[in-house]
Design an enzyme around this catalytic site. Structure first.
Site, mmCIF file in Angstrom:
data_model
loop_
_atom_site.group_PDB
_atom_site.id
_atom_site.type_symbol
_atom_site.label_atom_id
_atom_site.label_comp_id
_atom_site.label_asym_id
_atom_site.label_seq_id
_atom_site.Cartn_x
_atom_site.Cartn_y
_atom_site.Cartn_z
ATOM 1 N N HIS A 186 49.047 -8.732 128.717
ATOM 2 C CA HIS A 186 48.841 -7.860 129.150
ATOM 3 C C HIS A 186 46.879 -7.721 128.570
ATOM 4 O O HIS A 186 47.118 -7.923 126.911
ATOM 5 C CB HIS A 186 48.654 -6.465 129.170
ATOM 6 C CG HIS A 186 49.858 -5.939 130.171
ATOM 7 N ND1 HIS A 186 51.394 -5.632 130.344
ATOM 8 C CD2 HIS A 186 50.091 -6.827 131.492
ATOM 9 C CE1 HIS A 186 51.506 -5.281 131.540
ATOM 10 N NE2 HIS A 186 50.546 -6.090 131.909
ATOM 11 N N CYS A 280 49.488 1.176 125.882
ATOM 12 C CA CYS A 280 51.058 0.922 126.802
ATOM 13 C C CYS A 280 51.341 2.259 127.430
ATOM 14 O O CYS A 280 51.678 2.231 128.019
ATOM 15 C CB CYS A 280 51.461 0.211 126.899
ATOM 16 S SG CYS A 280 51.141 -1.701 126.223
HETATM 17 N N1 ARG Z 1 57.869 -3.905 128.754
HETATM 18 C C1 ARG Z 1 56.852 -4.299 130.055
HETATM 19 C C2 ARG Z 1 56.205 -5.552 131.067
HETATM 20 O O1 ARG Z 1 56.691 -6.770 130.124
HETATM 21 C C3 ARG Z 1 56.370 -3.608 128.688
HETATM 22 C C4 ARG Z 1 54.549 -3.159 129.034
HETATM 23 C C5 ARG Z 1 53.765 -2.847 128.460
HETATM 24 N N2 ARG Z 1 52.387 -2.712 128.836
HETATM 25 C C6 ARG Z 1 51.319 -2.326 128.556
HETATM 26 N N3 ARG Z 1 50.154 -2.422 129.041
HETATM 27 N N4 ARG Z 1 50.932 -3.847 128.024
HETATM 28 O O2 ARG Z 1 55.943 -5.373 132.241
#
Ligand code: ARG
Length: 289
Positions: A186, A280
């Site tokens: 991300h 996050c």
């Molecule tokens: N386990 C989640 C996923 O892989 C983690 C998300 C993390 N969030 C972020 N904004 N980077 O989607």
């Protein structure tokens, strides 16, 4: 000492640049208590279903983050966690909110699909104008607002079509960036907006072209090293003065201080098991234009 040597010593160019004065702006965030947090599936390289998760510890660490944000003057609203949606704690993915307008998320993985709806309904209940995304779009996970642009990332989660959709919906220029390292799946794992058009990022997470774009747009940016990136140091939230970031990112904290920011370290080690940290867990709600 000859005259000319003394003159050289005193040229303004040799003095360190003045420390910019940093001014915090009060923010509004949505957060989701990790009551149902667990790692029951693996959709990013940080998730290991064989590794036990201490949910009460995750809640305690998250509570600490909420307290720190509140004590810094920010407004934190909570969305109810939904059983069976262990990743709902990562509120940043729930939507993108700019100028009081909400664009709901559409998740890439089936395991998280229902979160999009939960956040969208929540915003509508609060009276926001909220639209559903037509493209895969993981909210503030992949879209970050600077003073001038929306930085939008594709490569692992959000689709390229979502970049155009975000630009059209919010009427703000979107700069497309390509992520290439699955550990930084991300945008908010590889880049943080510190103030207006000031950012910090991990160059290796981006394609060569995107790296060049970042260097052109943000020539003075802090470029993080691998050690700080690996502890999710870029997964940070800034109010323009304080920068809330994982406490293990010691190198970044020191560099932020030299730029006049006040780093505030937070331990979210349990939430790192899901592949997320400070940013996050916080979705910014921007109601003003
Ligand atoms: N386990 C989640 C996923 O892989 C983690 C998300 C993390 N969030 C972020 N904004 N980077 O989607």
């Amino acid at each position: 000492m000859p005259e000319c040597a003394r003159a050289t010593e005193e040229t303004p160019a040799e003095r360190p640049p003045p420390m910019p004065e940093r001014v915090a702006r009060r923010r509004r965030y949505v957060m989701c208590r990790p009551e149902h947090f667990d790692v029951t599936y693996a959709i990013n390289p940080w998730m290991n279903t064989g590794k036990p998760v201490d949910t009460p510890l995750a809640v305690a660490q998250w509570e600490r983050l909420r307290t720190v944000l509140r004590e810094s003057g920010h407004h934190v609203t909570l969305i109810d966690p939904v059983p069976g949606l262990p990743d709902m704690v990562y509120a940043a993915n729930g939507a993108l909110v700019i100028d009081g307008k909400v664009l709901g998320a559409r998740f890439r993985h089936a395991e998280r699909a229902a979160e999009g709806d939960a956040y969208l309904r929540w915003f509508r209940r609060q009276g926001f104008l909220a639209a559903e995304s037509r493209n895969i779009n993981e909210g503030e996970g992949d879209f970050l607002l600077t003073g001038t642009y929306v930085l939008g990332a594709h490569g692992f989660r959000s689709e390229t079509g979502s970049l155009q959709e975000v630009q059209e919906y919010f009427g703000r220029p979107v700069i497309g960036l390509e992520l290439v390292d699955p550990d930084y799946y991300h945008l908010d794992t590889a880049l943080a907006v510190l103030d207006h058009d000031e950012v910090m990022y991990y160059p290796e997470a981006f394609s060569p072209g995107s790296r060049e774009v970042l260097r052109r747009l943000f020539p003075g940016a802090i470029e993080a090293d691998a050690a700080d990136a690996q502890v999710f140091g870029l997964n940070a939230v800034s109010d323009g003065h304080r920068v809330f970031l994982p406490e293990a990112a010691a190198g970044l904290a020191a560099r932020l201080r030299t730029r006049g920011f006040e780093p505030v370290g937070v331990d979210l080690s349990e939430l790192l098991k899901g592949g997320g940290s400070v940013k996050c867990c916080t979705l910014e709600v921007r109601t003003e234009r």
